[in-house]
Design an enzyme around this catalytic site. Structure first.
Site, mmCIF file in Angstrom:
data_model
loop_
_atom_site.group_PDB
_atom_site.id
_atom_site.type_symbol
_atom_site.label_atom_id
_atom_site.label_comp_id
_atom_site.label_asym_id
_atom_site.label_seq_id
_atom_site.Cartn_x
_atom_site.Cartn_y
_atom_site.Cartn_z
ATOM 1 N N LYS A 202 0.823 -1.217 0.000
ATOM 2 C CA LYS A 202 0.000 0.000 0.000
ATOM 3 C C LYS A 202 0.851 1.258 0.000
ATOM 4 O O LYS A 202 0.437 2.291 -0.536
ATOM 5 C CB LYS A 202 -0.929 0.018 1.218
ATOM 6 C CG LYS A 202 -2.048 -0.973 1.070
ATOM 7 C CD LYS A 202 -3.176 -0.695 2.026
ATOM 8 C CE LYS A 202 -4.343 -1.606 1.720
ATOM 9 N NZ LYS A 202 -5.031 -2.092 2.893
ATOM 10 N N LYS B 224 -5.753 -10.665 -6.399
ATOM 11 C CA LYS B 224 -6.930 -11.142 -5.654
ATOM 12 C C LYS B 224 -8.102 -10.201 -5.913
ATOM 13 O O LYS B 224 -7.920 -9.011 -6.203
ATOM 14 C CB LYS B 224 -6.620 -11.238 -4.160
ATOM 15 C CG LYS B 224 -6.354 -9.910 -3.514
ATOM 16 C CD LYS B 224 -6.260 -9.992 -2.001
ATOM 17 C CE LYS B 224 -6.154 -8.553 -1.502
ATOM 18 N NZ LYS B 224 -5.885 -8.326 -0.144
ATOM 19 N N LYS C 105 -11.757 -4.881 -2.973
ATOM 20 C CA LYS C 105 -12.681 -3.741 -2.961
ATOM 21 C C LYS C 105 -12.120 -2.593 -3.785
ATOM 22 O O LYS C 105 -12.849 -1.737 -4.264
ATOM 23 C CB LYS C 105 -12.890 -3.247 -1.531
ATOM 24 C CG LYS C 105 -13.547 -4.244 -0.616
ATOM 25 C CD LYS C 105 -13.819 -3.619 0.750
ATOM 26 C CE LYS C 105 -14.025 -4.673 1.808
ATOM 27 N NZ LYS C 105 -12.918 -4.781 2.765
#
Ligand code: TYM
Length: 338
Positions: free
Chosen positions: A118, A200, A203
């Site tokens: 991130k 994967k 969201k």
């Protein structure tokens, strides 16, 4: 530590309200919560303090938090037997995070792959909250003297840190925390994006077709499956070297409850279009009652469930935090009771 060994074993898990819940969240986590809630005393949290580790629109966050609570109930979490609550309603989570921060090493957090992913591009400007994210997660779990944490594979490293912190605290301050085990399902622990089988399902998927949301309309579900990437070859079989087809078959297997060999037999001699059509059908059938139940939970009912959840969660969280304070010498108003 609560010494009542006769109590039911506990599970704790949560979803971060940073986006709509998707099929990966359901198949990797929620589906197992629904099963396990009958054997364990269960705590299911909507982790809004984790959500704010990246910038959020406040109104959207508040709405999303309630939407996720509704989806917990609609997918089968029974608020009569399980505790559903919002993380920021129980301030002990933030408080225990501070105590655990003081026994966590910077190096441990620097090794966390989710933080590295991130913060990759903007390490200097990444928030301290994002860096500290795994410690808040450890606090979530340890506050409830949790035995088992049902999660998808991406949370494995965070669970290892949680265990390390529990063991370290117990060693330094005396037996205080249960050391929790992860529960990661054999199938479904890592559902991949429909538009890129190396990533994967997430969201924050950049592609609008990669992720099936639990509140998607039937039309959207069909469109997304139709556009799903496939692999070269034509056979419909579970095969690690063909991750896109294996992913679609795993979703089909989990939603129908069939054995893998029956799934393969079912699709023998069929083409990809057939697989995608049938997968869309079973997904739409699965989502319909879930979406109906979401609609039927009134605001008042939800408030009542979340209030009740907060009370139940806080009662246990407070006991653990009191114990931690005593052990660390943070007696304060506890002095008389110490
Ligand atoms: P979150 O919100 O990213 O995901 C919620 C749960 O869904 C699982 N999951 C998946 N499983 C299979 N395939 C996928 N593509 C997929 N994507 C997500 C996740 O593994 C997770 O179980 N840090 C956590 C939330 C959290 C938590 C906790 C979990 C905070 N405190 C304490 C357990 C215990 C997270 O961001 O999950």
């Amino acid at each position: 530590m609560e010494h009542n060994e006769s109590r039911m074993r506990r599970i704790f898990s949560g979803v971060k309200p940073t986006g709509p819940i998707h099929l990966g969240n359901y198949l990797g986590a929620l589906r197992n919560w629904v099963e396990l809630q009958h054997q364990y005393e269960s705590f299911f949290c909507i982790v809004d303090l984790h959500a704010i580790t990246v910038s959020q629109d406040s109104q959207e966050l508040a709405a999303r938090t309630r939407e996720i609570a509704r989806l917990y109930i609609a997918t089968g979490i029974d608020p009569k037997i399980s505790t559903i609550f919002v993380q920021s309603d129980v301030s002990e989570h933030a408080e225990l995070t501070w105590m655990l921060n003081c026994i966590t090493r910077v190096g441990e957090l620097e090794r966390m792959t989710q933080f590295k992913d991130k913060a990759r591009r903007q390490r200097e400007s990444a928030g301290v909250g994002l860096f500290d994210y795994p410690v808040l997660m450890a606090a979530d779990i340890l506050l409830y003297q949790t035995d088992l944490v049902p999660v998808g594979e991406d949370q494995k490293q965070h669970l290892e840190l949680t265990r390390d912190l529990a063991i370290r605290f117990n060693r330094d301050y005396g037996e205080t925390f249960r050391v929790p085990d992860p529960f990661i399902p054999k199938v479904g622990a890592r559902i991949m994006s429909l538009s890129d089988s190396t990533k994967k399902m997430s969201k924050s998927d950049e592609s609008p077709n990669g992720c099936i949301e639990l509140l998607d309309t039937a039309e959207t579900v069909r469109r997304k499956f139709k556009r799903a990437v496939t692999d070269s070859g034509t056979e419909i079989k579970f095969d690690e070297s063909r991750p896109a087809i294996t992913n679609l078959l795993s979703i089909y297997q989990l939603l129908t409850g069939k054995q893998p060999e029956d799934v393969e037999a079912h699709f023998a001699g069929q083409g990809y279009a057939q697989l995608k059509n049938e997968l869309a059908d079973v997904t739409v059938e699965f989502l319909r009652p879930v979406q109906e139940r979401v609609e039927n939970i009134s605001d008042q009912e939800l408030d009542r469930i979340l209030d009740d959840g907060r009370r139940r969660a806080q009662e246990i969280a407070r006991q653990t935090l009191d114990d931690v304070k005593r052990r660390m010498g943070l007696q304060g108003a506890l002095r008389a009771r110490a």
